[in-house]
Structure formats: C-alpha cells, structure tokens
Scaffold this motif. Sequence first.
Motif, PDB file in Angstrom:
ATOM      1  N   SER A 116       1.110  -0.967  -0.215  1.00 53.98           N
ATOM      2  CA  SER A 116      -0.242   0.052  -0.009  1.00 53.98           C
ATOM      3  C   SER A 116       1.111   1.399   0.196  1.00 53.98           C
ATOM      4  O   SER A 116       1.481   1.326   0.435  1.00 53.98           O
ATOM      5  CB  SER A 116      -0.998   0.125   1.663  1.00 53.98           C
ATOM      6  OG  SER A 116      -0.199   0.015   2.508  1.00 53.98           O
ATOM      7  N   LEU A 117       0.507   2.411  -0.141  1.00 56.46           N
ATOM      8  CA  LEU A 117       1.255   3.302  -0.835  1.00 56.46           C
ATOM      9  C   LEU A 117       1.075   4.006   0.081  1.00 56.46           C
ATOM     10  O   LEU A 117       1.971   5.067   0.892  1.00 56.46           O
ATOM     11  CB  LEU A 117       0.300   4.530  -2.024  1.00 56.46           C
ATOM     12  CG  LEU A 117       1.122   3.626  -2.983  1.00 56.46           C
ATOM     13  CD1 LEU A 117       0.189   4.629  -4.332  1.00 56.46           C
ATOM     14  CD2 LEU A 117       2.105   3.101  -3.835  1.00 56.46           C
ATOM     15  N   LYS A 118      -0.203   4.305   1.483  1.00 56.86           N
ATOM     16  CA  LYS A 118      -0.131   4.885   2.165  1.00 56.86           C
ATOM     17  C   LYS A 118      -0.577   3.964   3.864  1.00 56.86           C
ATOM     18  O   LYS A 118      -1.902   2.969   3.914  1.00 56.86           O
ATOM     19  CB  LYS A 118      -0.918   6.302   2.218  1.00 56.86           C
ATOM     20  CG  LYS A 118      -1.782   6.879   2.133  1.00 56.86           C
ATOM     21  CD  LYS A 118      -2.579   7.718   1.727  1.00 56.86           C
ATOM     22  CE  LYS A 118      -4.057   7.361   1.406  1.00 56.86           C
ATOM     23  NZ  LYS A 118      -4.451   8.623   1.438  1.00 56.86           N
ATOM     24  N   GLY A 119      -0.313   4.246   4.837  1.00 60.44           N
ATOM     25  CA  GLY A 119      -0.559   3.515   6.319  1.00 60.44           C
ATOM     26  C   GLY A 119      -1.354   4.302   6.726  1.00 60.44           C
ATOM     27  O   GLY A 119      -1.344   5.885   7.388  1.00 60.44           O
ATOM     28  N   VAL A 120      -1.857   3.891   7.759  1.00 61.93           N
ATOM     29  CA  VAL A 120      -2.522   4.822   9.343  1.00 61.93           C
ATOM     30  C   VAL A 120      -1.674   4.741  10.101  1.00 61.93           C
ATOM     31  O   VAL A 120      -1.616   6.099  10.400  1.00 61.93           O
ATOM     32  CB  VAL A 120      -3.682   4.150   9.938  1.00 61.93           C
ATOM     33  CG1 VAL A 120      -4.119   4.912  10.638  1.00 61.93           C
ATOM     34  CG2 VAL A 120      -5.617   3.259   8.587  1.00 61.93           C
ATOM     35  N   VAL A 121      -0.735   3.853   9.952  1.00 60.21           N
ATOM     36  CA  VAL A 121      -0.075   4.304  11.318  1.00 60.21           C
ATOM     37  C   VAL A 121       1.790   4.517  10.698  1.00 60.21           C
ATOM     38  O   VAL A 121       2.350   4.850  11.572  1.00 60.21           O
ATOM     39  CB  VAL A 121       0.743   3.561  12.746  1.00 60.21           C
ATOM     40  CG1 VAL A 121      -0.876   3.908  13.519  1.00 60.21           C
ATOM     41  CG2 VAL A 121       0.620   2.220  12.704  1.00 60.21           C
ATOM     42  N   ASN A 122       2.561   4.524   9.746  1.00 60.53           N
ATOM     43  CA  ASN A 122       3.147   4.643   8.605  1.00 60.53           C
ATOM     44  C   ASN A 122       3.293   4.158   7.774  1.00 60.53           C
ATOM     45  O   ASN A 122       2.165   4.906   7.053  1.00 60.53           O
ATOM     46  CB  ASN A 122       3.835   3.056   9.025  1.00 60.53           C
ATOM     47  CG  ASN A 122       2.514   1.823   8.845  1.00 60.53           C
ATOM     48  OD1 ASN A 122       2.113   1.942   7.940  1.00 60.53           O
ATOM     49  ND2 ASN A 122       2.722   0.169   9.359  1.00 60.53           N
ATOM     50  N   SER A 123       3.494   4.395   6.723  1.00 59.81           N
ATOM     51  CA  SER A 123       4.032   4.887   5.181  1.00 59.81           C
ATOM     52  C   SER A 123       3.193   3.732   4.353  1.00 59.81           C
ATOM     53  O   SER A 123       2.953   3.488   3.203  1.00 59.81           O
ATOM     54  CB  SER A 123       4.974   4.556   4.465  1.00 59.81           C
ATOM     55  OG  SER A 123       5.932   3.160   4.928  1.00 59.81           O
ATOM     56  N   GLY A 124       2.849   2.584   5.509  1.00 60.20           N
ATOM     57  CA  GLY A 124       2.353   1.813   4.496  1.00 60.20           C
ATOM     58  C   GLY A 124       2.600   0.661   4.582  1.00 60.20           C
ATOM     59  O   GLY A 124       3.807   0.257   5.158  1.00 60.20           O
TER      60      GLY A 124
END
Length: 235
Positions: A184-192
């Motif tokens: 994934s290209l982005k996450g909730v608590v990190n970069s994905g």
Amino acid sequence: MATLAQRRRPKGKTGHNPLAAPLLLFGGSVVIAGLYIGYVLWPRWPDTPVAPNAPSLPIVVAGVNFNIEPAAIRRAIQRRPGVQDRVDLAYLWPSLAPPDPQRKPSLGRPADPNRRLIVTIASGETTLPIMQRVKEIYPRYLVAEPAAGPPGLTLRGFRDGTPYQGEELAFEQADPAHFLARCSLKGVVNSGNCLLERRIGQADITFRFPRAWLKDWKRVQTSVDKLLTRLHPHS
C-alpha cells in the motif's frame, strides 16, 4: 363345572408377530442416531491453550506440518497443537524472536507496528499462487510504465478505479519470484504495509511488514527464508 368351562374356553393365539423384528430394528436405529446427534451437538469445553513459554507446537494447516513457538502465536485460542484452519503470528524485527509474553500492550505502551513482522498461515486451496496472479490477474490492473525503486527493485503501481488502487508491486527486477511484494502507498500509523507470500503445499504463508522496509529488502528476503525454515524445516 368350572373346570369344564375353562376347558371349553377358546385359547388366545400366541404365535410370533412378524412386525416385531422390523419395529425393534427401527427403534434401535432411532436411538443410535439420537445418541450420535447428542454427542456431536453436546457443548464441550475448548482445548486449554498452551503456555507462551512452552516448546514449539506441531500445528497442521492445509495438510502441511509446521513447528511454531507458542509465544509467537497472537491469539491464545490458536495456541494448541493439532489441525487448525489458520494461525496468526508475530515476530520482533530484526531479531525474529517471538514477542515477550510478559509484556502486554497497553494504552501507554502499544506494540510498535514498525518493529514487527506479522505472519499468517492459512489454507490456499481457494486462492491462486502469487506468481500465477502476477501473470494472469495483476497485468490487467497495472499502470503502463514501471518506476525505479530502492536499488535492485522495480515498482509498478495499480491504476485508480481498479480493485488494487492505492497499491503497487515491488519486485526484484532480475528475479521477481525471488522477491515480490504488494504494498500500500500509505498507512494509518506508517508509510503503508507490504504483503509477501509463499506457498508450501496447499498452505499460504503471508508476511506483512512496513513499506519502509523496502529500502532494506534483501534483509527482508533473507529473514523470510530463515523464518520459513524455522516454521517448516523441510521447506
């Protein structure tokens, strides 16, 4: 006279009843069926989970044997030997040691998702192997041009409006089967997050790790191989 009357009174028939045997057989079948249904439906106490500090457990998923440290199993109900549909695991990064069972996550000390390698073992009978998906499924959703990633890796994103939008494939240019992850290209608590899959027999082993680890993807690949050897010594 009473004796003569008794002699003349007709006697009842005491012959064998032809329906007795079938009725007894039917009744016995009903009783046996009732006992079996009662046994199957009778509530049972679940197996007692093994202590986290116990030796490795022999666990079978989709017909494949695994040896798993109880402390690495995330759900207590799965902390038992035998056949299971799925097992969820976690390992500290980069040591690959199971988390300390004495340290419980709390509001003040939550588990750091960027320091854990999450592993799921489940049946792959209803899914296609990853390389088959790469050849037959993913190409119809990918953008036309790949992009350069960390040294040795190529990135290729999925188009918007497809089931995989917001994700990309990260793979070793020289040998995609050696290292290939869907990230994934982005996450909730990190970069994905990234998913890297392996298949042994009919069991799928999925490794989930932060996308930021791609910059050290060779170490990730080596660690995955080491962990697979621990989980399944004959892999």
